[in-house]
Scaffold this motif. Sequence first.
Motif, PDB file in Angstrom:
ATOM      1  N   ALA A  11       0.889  -1.152   0.086  1.00 24.01           N
ATOM      2  CA  ALA A  11      -0.030   0.146  -0.105  1.00 24.01           C
ATOM      3  C   ALA A  11       0.791   1.245   0.112  1.00 24.01           C
ATOM      4  CB  ALA A  11      -1.125  -0.186   1.204  1.00 24.01           C
ATOM      5  N   GLN A  19      -3.514   5.340  -2.616  1.00 26.23           N
ATOM      6  CA  GLN A  19      -3.481   5.246  -1.280  1.00 26.23           C
ATOM      7  C   GLN A  19      -4.572   5.865  -0.625  1.00 26.23           C
ATOM      8  OE1 GLN A  19       0.156   6.716   0.380  1.00 26.23           O
ATOM      9  NE2 GLN A  19       1.472   5.367  -0.412  1.00 26.23           N
ATOM     10  N   LEU A  22      -7.502   3.648  -0.995  1.00 32.44           N
ATOM     11  CA  LEU A  22      -7.638   2.635  -0.372  1.00 32.44           C
ATOM     12  C   LEU A  22      -8.255   3.054   1.140  1.00 32.44           C
ATOM     13  CD1 LEU A  22      -6.816  -0.629   0.299  1.00 32.44           C
ATOM     14  CD2 LEU A  22      -4.418   0.293   0.732  1.00 32.44           C
TER      15      LEU A  22
END
Length: 87
Positions: A11, A19, A22
């Motif tokens: 990640a 990012q 996410l």
Amino acid sequence: MHTRDTILQQAMALTPADQAYLVLALEDHLADQIPAAVDAGNGISGAAFLAELERRSHAYKAGKMDAHPAGDVMAELRTRQATENVQ
């Protein structure tokens, strides 16, 4: 290395946009999970916990609350936890 550490490394290698995507996806997922986890643990209701998250989010977006880098916050928490475990 633990699976979660591997996932974290992956990640961290993503672009900032990925990012952010996410983080938002995990936030949405956790919003559904937190009430049950909080209710089961320490007497704070999940609804109250989510209300506090909302309050802080709105305060930050309105410029009434500062943000701190997650790495700094986590380092401070680790230091505090290490100190508490020693005592």
